[in-house]
Scaffold this motif. Structure first.
Motif, PDB file in Angstrom:
ATOM      1  N   LYS A 212       0.850  -1.209   0.000  1.00 12.80           N
ATOM      2  CA  LYS A 212       0.000   0.000   0.000  1.00 12.80           C
ATOM      3  C   LYS A 212       0.879   1.250   0.000  1.00 12.80           C
ATOM      4  O   LYS A 212       1.869   1.305   0.749  1.00 12.80           O
ATOM      5  CB  LYS A 212      -0.903   0.024   1.237  1.00 12.80           C
ATOM      6  N   HIS A 214       1.723   5.344   0.738  1.00 14.33           N
ATOM      7  CA  HIS A 214       1.397   6.297   1.814  1.00 14.33           C
ATOM      8  C   HIS A 214       2.055   7.633   1.489  1.00 14.33           C
ATOM      9  O   HIS A 214       2.803   7.751   0.511  1.00 14.33           O
ATOM     10  CB  HIS A 214       1.852   5.758   3.178  1.00 14.33           C
ATOM     11  N   ASP A 239      -9.947   2.157   1.278  1.00 17.84           N
ATOM     12  CA  ASP A 239      -8.976   1.243   1.872  1.00 17.84           C
ATOM     13  C   ASP A 239      -8.314   1.893   3.093  1.00 17.84           C
ATOM     14  O   ASP A 239      -8.231   1.300   4.182  1.00 17.84           O
ATOM     15  CB  ASP A 239      -7.910   0.927   0.803  1.00 17.84           C
ATOM     16  N   SER A 242     -10.585   2.250   6.097  1.00 22.87           N
ATOM     17  CA  SER A 242     -10.836   0.985   6.798  1.00 22.87           C
ATOM     18  C   SER A 242      -9.647   0.601   7.672  1.00 22.87           C
ATOM     19  O   SER A 242      -9.774  -0.218   8.577  1.00 22.87           O
ATOM     20  CB  SER A 242     -11.128  -0.131   5.790  1.00 22.87           C
ATOM     21  N   GLN A 243      -8.482   1.182   7.402  1.00 25.62           N
ATOM     22  CA  GLN A 243      -7.293   0.829   8.187  1.00 25.62           C
ATOM     23  C   GLN A 243      -6.950   1.864   9.251  1.00 25.62           C
ATOM     24  O   GLN A 243      -5.935   1.757   9.923  1.00 25.62           O
ATOM     25  CB  GLN A 243      -6.104   0.662   7.240  1.00 25.62           C
ATOM     26  N   ASP A 244      -7.791   2.883   9.379  1.00 25.81           N
ATOM     27  CA  ASP A 244      -7.506   3.927  10.371  1.00 25.81           C
ATOM     28  C   ASP A 244      -7.704   3.352  11.772  1.00 25.81           C
ATOM     29  O   ASP A 244      -8.807   2.969  12.143  1.00 25.81           O
ATOM     30  CB  ASP A 244      -8.452   5.114  10.143  1.00 25.81           C
ATOM     31  N   ASN A 245      -6.619   3.274  12.542  1.00 22.96           N
ATOM     32  CA  ASN A 245      -6.709   2.637  13.858  1.00 22.96           C
ATOM     33  C   ASN A 245      -7.084   3.606  14.971  1.00 22.96           C
ATOM     34  O   ASN A 245      -7.256   3.203  16.123  1.00 22.96           O
ATOM     35  CB  ASN A 245      -5.397   1.904  14.189  1.00 22.96           C
ATOM     36  N   SER A 321      -2.239   3.975  10.560  1.00 19.99           N
ATOM     37  CA  SER A 321      -2.679   2.909   9.651  1.00 19.99           C
ATOM     38  C   SER A 321      -2.377   1.531  10.234  1.00 19.99           C
ATOM     39  O   SER A 321      -1.229   1.219  10.547  1.00 19.99           O
ATOM     40  CB  SER A 321      -1.970   3.070   8.303  1.00 19.99           C
ATOM     41  N   SER A 322      -3.397   0.701  10.355  1.00 19.74           N
ATOM     42  CA  SER A 322      -3.164  -0.652  10.878  1.00 19.74           C
ATOM     43  C   SER A 322      -2.373  -1.483   9.876  1.00 19.74           C
ATOM     44  O   SER A 322      -1.829  -2.522  10.215  1.00 19.74           O
ATOM     45  CB  SER A 322      -4.487  -1.339  11.209  1.00 19.74           C
ATOM     46  N   TYR A 323      -2.311  -1.018   8.632  1.00 17.66           N
ATOM     47  CA  TYR A 323      -1.502  -1.730   7.644  1.00 17.66           C
ATOM     48  C   TYR A 323      -0.011  -1.586   7.972  1.00 17.66           C
ATOM     49  O   TYR A 323       0.759  -2.542   7.879  1.00 17.66           O
ATOM     50  CB  TYR A 323      -1.783  -1.191   6.235  1.00 17.66           C
ATOM     51  N   ARG A 326       1.381  -2.113  13.592  1.00 18.95           N
ATOM     52  CA  ARG A 326       0.669  -3.211  14.245  1.00 18.95           C
ATOM     53  C   ARG A 326       0.688  -3.089  15.760  1.00 18.95           C
ATOM     54  O   ARG A 326       0.110  -3.903  16.453  1.00 18.95           O
ATOM     55  CB  ARG A 326       1.276  -4.551  13.802  1.00 18.95           C
TER      56      ARG A 326
END
Ligand code: SF4
Length: 338
Positions: A212, A214, A239, A242-245, A321-323, A326
């Motif tokens: 992905k 950024h 996308d 959906s990955q916003d933590n 970003s959770s992508y 972690r």
């Protein structure tokens, strides 16, 4: 050898063990120069004076100093040493010597690098194997020649990149080596181009995956992701949402130390603009920097939700970003840093 993407999943959680006595990951930049000028990369902009003024190959003497300091630092091996940062590492003519010195010094459980492999020769392939490179992460920009040229600003043929990898895999077989594990990735095109990329590289890679894009630490000059997609891409936007933590603290800074080609040291691997620099290896040792006051102050701004005070962290998207992130270190007590 594990798939490159699996390594990310198997990592140890940070929240109960920070501050670490020693970082898990050491990043060293053989070169901040690049033979590509990718449109979604800071190599294609002049927005950072710091980056422009510090583009160079790392002198070998500086690298030897890093290795000496690491050998003097107790506390066991790094989990990983990455021999690449903001440039194309194979532009440094001593890259293979750097690799050999790192592996002969037994300072890391695993040694990795990331390259576009356009400069990879058969001689270098042999030295990557004898130098015990564990992972080679390869950045591919498109299976299509015209798009590859448009993105990278280079007229190197995509067939050359494929051929260089084919030769590397042939030499691995000839030398009966499973390493370097070759993971080839392309940024998500949100189209059938992803499948064509997979088909093109599946015969020369040990793993093929989609990555992905950024916006690094942001740029006043341009949006890197919009440059990549030629405008707003609704699929990419969805996308990312959906990955916003929703987190405020950046976990990366608690386990990474990066040494740039000029000796500057930073606690992450996306800040090309240098706002997070916490010292220089010519003045202070790596160990002293990791255990020193500037590093603790930096961590405190993260845990107290004040990272906007830092010019690079202010516009960074990585930690949200959770992508890419972690770890969740939100709410960890600042007292632990004392
Ligand atoms: S917030 Fe971004 S710039 Fe700041 S340390 Fe984390 S990854 Fe680096």
């Amino acid at each position: 050898m594990q798939a490159y993407t699996k390594l990310k999943e198997n990592r140890q959680g940070l929240r109960d063990i920070i501050p670490l006595p020693k970082p898990f990951t050491l990043v060293v930049e053989p070169s901040s120069l690049c033979n590509f000028k990718c449109t979604m990369c800071f190599q294609s902009t002049s927005s950072s004076r710091y980056f422009a003024d510090n583009r160079r190959n790392m002198p070998f003497e500086l690298y030897e100093n890093i290795i000496r300091q690491i050998k003097d630092w107790d506390g066991g091996k790094f989990k990983v040493m990455k021999l690449s940062l903001y440039g194309e590492p194979f532009l440094n003519p001593r890259f293979c010597d750097m690799l050999a010195l790192a592996s002969n010094s037994y300072i890391a459980e695993r040694i990795e690098t990331t390259s576009n492999v356009s400069l990879l020769t058969p001689y270098m392939s042999r030295r990557l194997i004898t130098g015990k490179l564990d992972y080679l992460r390869v950045s591919v920009y498109s299976p299509d020649q015209d798009k590859h040229e448009r993105i990278t600003g280079s007229n190197i043929k995509v067939g050359v990149i494929h051929e260089n990898l084919r030769v590397l895999q042939a030499i691995k077989r000839e030398m009966d080596s499973k390493t370097p594990f070759v993971a080839v990735k392309m940024l998500d095109a949100y189209s059938d181009e992803n499948e064509r990329f997979r088909e093109m590289y599946s015969d020369v890679a040990d793993e093929v995956y989609i990555d992905k894009p950024h916006n690094w630490v942001g740029s006043e000059e341009k949006s890197f992701t919009r440059s990549l997609y030629g405008g707003d891409n609704p699929n990419f936007h969805t996308d990312m949402q959906s990955q916003d933590n929703g987190q405020y603290a950046c976990g990366q800074s608690f386990y990474i130390l990066s040494v740039r080609s000029n000796g500057d040291i930073a606690p992450c691997c996306v800040d090309y603009a240098g706002g997070t620099n916490v010292g220089n290896i010519n003045d202070t040792s790596l160990k002293e920097i990791w255990q020193g006051e500037p590093m603790r102050h930096f961590w405190t701004t993260q845990l107290s939700n004040n990272k906007h005070q830092n010019p690079s962290c202010r516009n960074c998207e990585i930690y949200r970003s959770s992508y890419y992130s972690r770890d969740n270190v939100d709410g960890v007590s600042i007292e632990r840093l004392l």
